[in-house]
Design a protein around this motif. Structure first.
Motif, PDB file in Angstrom:
ATOM      1  N   GLN A  22       0.951  -0.796   0.052  1.00 30.47           N
ATOM      2  CA  GLN A  22      -0.120   0.115  -0.106  1.00 30.47           C
ATOM      3  C   GLN A  22       0.795   1.338  -0.083  1.00 30.47           C
ATOM      4  O   GLN A  22       0.531   2.160  -0.681  1.00 30.47           O
ATOM      5  N   VAL A  23       2.145   1.074   0.538  1.00 33.08           N
ATOM      6  CA  VAL A  23       2.659   2.436   0.698  1.00 33.08           C
ATOM      7  C   VAL A  23       3.489   2.690  -0.086  1.00 33.08           C
ATOM      8  O   VAL A  23       3.569   3.720  -1.347  1.00 33.08           O
ATOM      9  N   GLU A  24       3.948   1.511  -0.984  1.00 31.15           N
ATOM     10  CA  GLU A  24       4.779   1.934  -1.897  1.00 31.15           C
ATOM     11  C   GLU A  24       4.043   2.355  -3.019  1.00 31.15           C
ATOM     12  O   GLU A  24       4.621   2.685  -4.357  1.00 31.15           O
ATOM     13  N   SER A  25       2.712   1.977  -3.654  1.00 31.43           N
ATOM     14  CA  SER A  25       1.845   2.790  -4.118  1.00 31.43           C
ATOM     15  C   SER A  25       1.043   4.302  -4.034  1.00 31.43           C
ATOM     16  O   SER A  25       0.256   4.738  -4.255  1.00 31.43           O
ATOM     17  N   GLU A 214       8.397   5.341   7.653  1.00 28.26           N
ATOM     18  CA  GLU A 214       6.863   4.983   7.620  1.00 28.26           C
ATOM     19  C   GLU A 214       7.246   5.160   6.075  1.00 28.26           C
ATOM     20  O   GLU A 214       6.755   3.998   5.906  1.00 28.26           O
ATOM     21  N   LEU A 215       8.610   5.078   5.559  1.00 31.71           N
ATOM     22  CA  LEU A 215       8.794   5.321   3.735  1.00 31.71           C
ATOM     23  C   LEU A 215       9.115   3.904   3.808  1.00 31.71           C
ATOM     24  O   LEU A 215       8.536   2.712   3.227  1.00 31.71           O
ATOM     25  N   LEU A 216      10.116   3.364   4.759  1.00 35.05           N
ATOM     26  CA  LEU A 216      10.999   2.121   4.772  1.00 35.05           C
ATOM     27  C   LEU A 216      10.297   1.379   4.867  1.00 35.05           C
ATOM     28  O   LEU A 216      10.661  -0.607   4.641  1.00 35.05           O
ATOM     29  N   THR A 217       9.541   1.384   5.826  1.00 33.82           N
ATOM     30  CA  THR A 217       8.464   0.109   6.275  1.00 33.82           C
ATOM     31  C   THR A 217       7.165   0.270   6.589  1.00 33.82           C
ATOM     32  O   THR A 217       6.150  -1.134   6.232  1.00 33.82           O
ATOM     33  N   GLY A 218       6.320   1.074   5.766  1.00 38.64           N
ATOM     34  CA  GLY A 218       5.254   1.226   6.230  1.00 38.64           C
ATOM     35  C   GLY A 218       4.340   1.440   7.104  1.00 38.64           C
ATOM     36  O   GLY A 218       3.115   0.871   6.758  1.00 38.64           O
ATOM     37  N   ARG A 219       4.649   1.778   8.215  1.00 38.14           N
ATOM     38  CA  ARG A 219       4.178   1.689   9.348  1.00 38.14           C
ATOM     39  C   ARG A 219       4.058   2.551  10.004  1.00 38.14           C
ATOM     40  O   ARG A 219       5.221   3.652   9.140  1.00 38.14           O
ATOM     41  N   THR A 220       3.124   3.371  11.231  1.00 37.07           N
ATOM     42  CA  THR A 220       3.424   4.647  11.253  1.00 37.07           C
ATOM     43  C   THR A 220       3.989   4.612  12.853  1.00 37.07           C
ATOM     44  O   THR A 220       3.831   4.057  13.233  1.00 37.07           O
ATOM     45  N   ALA A 221       4.383   6.085  13.042  1.00 39.51           N
ATOM     46  CA  ALA A 221       5.325   6.039  14.112  1.00 39.51           C
ATOM     47  C   ALA A 221       5.144   7.675  14.568  1.00 39.51           C
ATOM     48  O   ALA A 221       4.581   8.568  13.830  1.00 39.51           O
TER      49      ALA A 221
END
Length: 285
Positions: A22-25, A214-221
């Protein structure tokens, strides 16, 4: 892919892998020009549901998902769209790392760096390297301060966490990844030895690391700027107004925690102590 394969139970795509797709897209359909971001599905490019690798998964809207299964959009085209996404995502990471490098230019490194020392062995084939005294002691202070925060908060963190993708690299002083929390937590430490070190930039550094994470993992922080001050009076009044303002101006969820060296139980000592760390006399002639 035979129809019978699709009659079998679908293997589970992990939450982390789903998030990465999802993040990649950018949480929109991967087909260039399509802006659909509401009804999205993950498609297996090779149509093998057991091949749950990031390279084989792409996010599509319902319309383009059906077109992919009808081979109106073939696998080669899907891989090209996937490559465009991946290249864009990677360029964002590189761009933000370069921004971070520019922001922290000349400031503390997350790890002590060994350099050739002033005193070298007589044998020129032997090199003597060591980090500076201040780097080592400051590094110790950062992690003692994090341990103090852990004790107060009742939460424990991984220390000195690195993320590497290709030539891009980011180091976090401390990280807690926790699916029971709304957001992961990143801690970055700054030691402000003197009042003149108060500055608005520190909050921005933490924010940039949160964005990269967040970009590298797709997780929020969210981020915590943990400031350790050399003197009690610096923790009071207006001594840290610029640092506080920098944190307040962040668009991400960044908070400030201030400790004194006395509170955490460790003080790096005077910078001038480095002058007395060696006592070597010239050899007798």
């Amino acid at each position: 892919m035979s129809k019978s394969t699709y009659d079998q139970p679908r293997p589970t795509i992990s939450a982390d892998l789903r998030r990465a797709v999802q993040v990649e897209s950018g949480h929109t359909c991967a087909i260039k020009g399509c802006t659909e971001h509401t009804y999205l599905e993950i498609h297996h490019i090779d149509e093998n549901r057991e091949n749950n690798t990031l390279e084989n998964l792409v996010l599509l809207c319902d319309k383009h998902h059906k077109m992919a299964h009808a081979n109106v959009i073939d696998r080669k085209a899907l891989r090209e769209y996937k490559k465009l996404l991946s290249d864009t995502h990677d360029s964002q990471i590189v761009s933000k790392i370069e921004e971070l490098k520019e922001l922290i230019k000349g400031q503390k490194s997350s790890q002590p760096t060994s350099e050739p020392t002033e005193i070298q062995p007589a044998d020129t084939d032997v090199k003597r390297l060591a980090p500076s005294r201040s780097e080592i002691l400051n590094f110790c202070l950062y992690h003692v301060a994090i341990a103090h925060y852990e004790k107060q908060s009742g939460s424990y963190f991984e220390h000195q966490v690195e993320f590497i993708k290709g030539d891009s690299r980011i180091v976090l002083d401390a990280l807690r990844q926790d699916d029971d929390l709304d957001e992961d937590i990143i801690i970055e430490v700054q030691y402000l030895r003197k009042p003149y070190m108060d500055a608005p930039a520190y909050g921005g550094w933490v924010e940039k690391k949160v964005e990269l994470y967040e970009l590298l993992t797709g997780r929020t922080a969210r981020g915590i700027l943990l400031v350790v001050v050399g003197r009690q009076r610096m923790a009071e009044g207006s001594y840290l107004d610029l640092t506080r303002k920098g944190v307040e101006d962040c668009s991400k969820n960044i908070s400030l925690q201030v400790y004194t060296c006395e509170e955490v139980g460790f003080h790096p000592g005077a910078v001038s102590a480095a002058m007395f760390q060696s006592n070597l006399h010239a050899a007798n002639k």
